[in-house]
Design an enzyme around this catalytic site. Structure first.
Site: not given
Ligand code: NOJ
Length: 553
Positions: A205, A244
């Protein structure tokens, strides 16, 4: 040593399926999905053909960001089951040949995590330096705030201890400080723990936030990622990190770890995803074609993660304001469909007006683009969103198994969509029986994708289709070629391709079995239906028997 197309690099042509245990299947009749329910559905997933499951966070959480706010990294949220249930699930997935990865959310914790409770209790608490504190935070850049509907700063003043703490996301998600070696060790321990229980890796993440938002700045932030990868490699050579990293290609490439690919094994391709939506909005190939042409090749053993939708909003932060407006006008004109001024909280079929031909074309595109496709649960049956749900939760409704819903014998905790996308209209059971359903189309695409390693492993070239509405590309690997065409328009059309080196080859359409002969000089005409697509495998001409081998009488 040439060991291409082996399972050693399984992620190169995997088919990843993202799901939330909470919304997939309820196994104990309390209205909330759980590991027991998921375990019952493993054969469905194996039958669909996916090869890797990505589990959204399933750890204990106050659930103020749907589980992305964790209070214990070493356990299972009691609403979803126990560690015992997790291990049974893992064992069953392995038995059916499915790999499993999970969200690694270590940029931040919940503010209710015991570490943060300790940290904020006093300035001299041993956990204080696990988070990022400041007396005088730098001013915020409002453009950079991730959730502008709820937050207007990255810093929150902690009254009790008299300093500000950093939160890249919601204020209830304080950022961990990976500049602290103890925090880095703890993160490695978390990875090691879940790998020991069978995970093949992690979807990481918010990677840029994780390595950049620390105090003091790490001298080489990327060393931390490389260390994590090396640690995982020592424990399990086939484990991966899928990151990500929503950055322009030039900034993103460093996250693979240079030419040797020593950091993230895979990165999501947010750029081509957004350009694909612009192509869909304009019914023109060029926006996507130019992104694919500009996209660098990942390091040898690395790969792009390809997607059209995910569990978040369809983010449109990397297109221009005008382009975003075009996409909004085409796919989400109403304010309630939009979010944060830069995204859409909708699923793909509703955005494409429920036009099955168009939906099928979009997924044919996804599976044929160079990279590893990542799908979000329910995409395979064309689930819609529930705009009555708050924010991004609109697309996180329960899986629709049968006309009655089939998710839970109880009232589901989260309401399902109504109208044309209600379970009696969109569900697995019906689509299993219908040969022309979206579910069957997904099965075919996945089967063909797995049979064509050229698509994921090969050298990709965007071809000149001679038609603005048609994207043509080819993928070549070890002398084998697959040529792919997609019609973004709703009119039938013929395209003329020139495939100079494939003269006299026969192209077999892997989706329909039609065949086309390439002329001696390489020209071939391909008819396309409105929103039609073709995946064409090139076979060399049959060679006439060599004269010398004919024995004279
Ligand atoms: C990215 C995640 O995909 C999202 O759903 C989340 O709210 C944020 N990061 C914070 O963890």
């Amino acid at each position: 040593m040439r060991l291409t197309y082996t399972s050693d690099l399984w992620w190169k042509n995997a088919v990843a399926y993202c799901l939330d245990v909470e919304t997939f299947k309820d196994g104990n009749a309390d209205g909330v999905g759980d590991f027991r329910g998921l375990t019952q559905q493993i054969d469905y997933l194996a039958g669909l053909g996916v090869t890797c499951l990505w589990l959204m966070p399933f750890f204990p959480t106050p659930n103020r960001d749907d589980g992305y706010d964790i209070t214990d990294f070493y356990s299972v949220d009691p609403r979803l089951g126990t560690l015992g249930d997790f291990v049974e699930f893992m064992r069953t997935a392995k038995d059916r040949g499915l790999r499993v990865i999970a969200d690694l959310v270590v940029n931040h914790t919940s503010d209710r995590h015991p570490w943060f409770k300790q940290a904020r209790s006093a300035k001299d608490n041993p956990y204080r330096d696990w988070y990022v504190w400041s007396d005088t935070p730098e001013p915020d850049d409002p453009e950079q705030v991730v959730f502008p509907d709820k937050e207007n700063s990255f810093w929150e003043f902690d009254k009790k201890s008299g300093q500000y703490y950093l939160h890249s996301f919601y204020k209830h998600q304080p950022d961990l400080n990976v500049a602290n070696p103890e925090v880095r060790d703890e993160i490695a321990r978390i990875l090691g723990f879940w790998m020991e229980l069978g995970l093949s890796g992690f979807r990481v993440d918010a990677v840029p936030f994780l390595i950049e938002n620390v105090n003091p700045k790490l001298p080489s932030p990327h060393d931390f990622l490389a260390d994590l990868r090396a640690f995982m490699g020592r424990r399990d050579g086939g484990s991966i990190l899928l990151g990500e990293v929503n950055l322009p290609y030039k900034d993103l490439m460093g996250y693979f770890g240079g030419g040797n690919g020593t950091e993230l094994t895979m990165c999501f391709d947010f750029i081509s995803m957004q350009r694909a939506w612009l192509s869909l909005a304009r019914c023109e190939a060029e926006p996507l074609a130019s992104a694919l042409r500009a996209r660098p090749r990942p390091p040898k053993d690395c790969q792009w993660g390809m997607f059209l939708r995910n569990h978040d909003e369809l983010t449109l932060d990397k297109v221009t304001d005008e382009e975003r407006e075009e996409i909004f006008a085409a796919f989400g004109p109403e304010k309630t469909m939009q979010i944060y001024g830069r995204g859409l909280r909708r699923r793909l079929p509703t955005m494409l007006g429920g036009d099955l031909r168009r939906v099928k074309m979009a997924y044919s595109l996804l599976f044929s683009l160079p990279g590893t496709p990542v799908i979000f649960y329910g995409e395979e049956i064309g689930m819609g969103e529930n705009l009555d749900a708050a924010g991004r939760m609109a697309v996180r409704t329960p899986m629709q198994w049968s006309p009655e819903g089939g998710f839970s014998p109880a009232e589901p905790d989260r309401p399902m969509p109504g109208g044309a996308y209600a379970p009696d209209r969109v569900n697995v059971a019906d689509q299993k029986r219908r040969p022309d359903s979206l579910l069957r189309w997904f099965q075919l695409l996945i089967e063909r994708y797995r049979e064509c390693p050229e698509l994921a492993w090969g050298e990709t070239t965007v071809l000149d289709s001679g038609h603005p509405g048609v994207l043509a590309h080819r993928c070549d690997a070890d002398g084998a070629s697959v040529v792919v065409v997609h019609n973004f328009t709703d009119t039938a059309t013929d395209v003329d391709l020139s495939l100079d080196d494939l003269g006299e080859h026969v192209l077999t359409d892997l989706l329909t079995d039609a065949t086309f002969e390439v002329a001696r000089k390489g020209g071939v005409r391909l008819p396309l239906d409105p929103h039609g697509s073709r995946w064409l495998r090139a076979a060399p001409p049959k060679v006439a028997p060599d004269d010398a081998s004919v024995t004279s009488q």
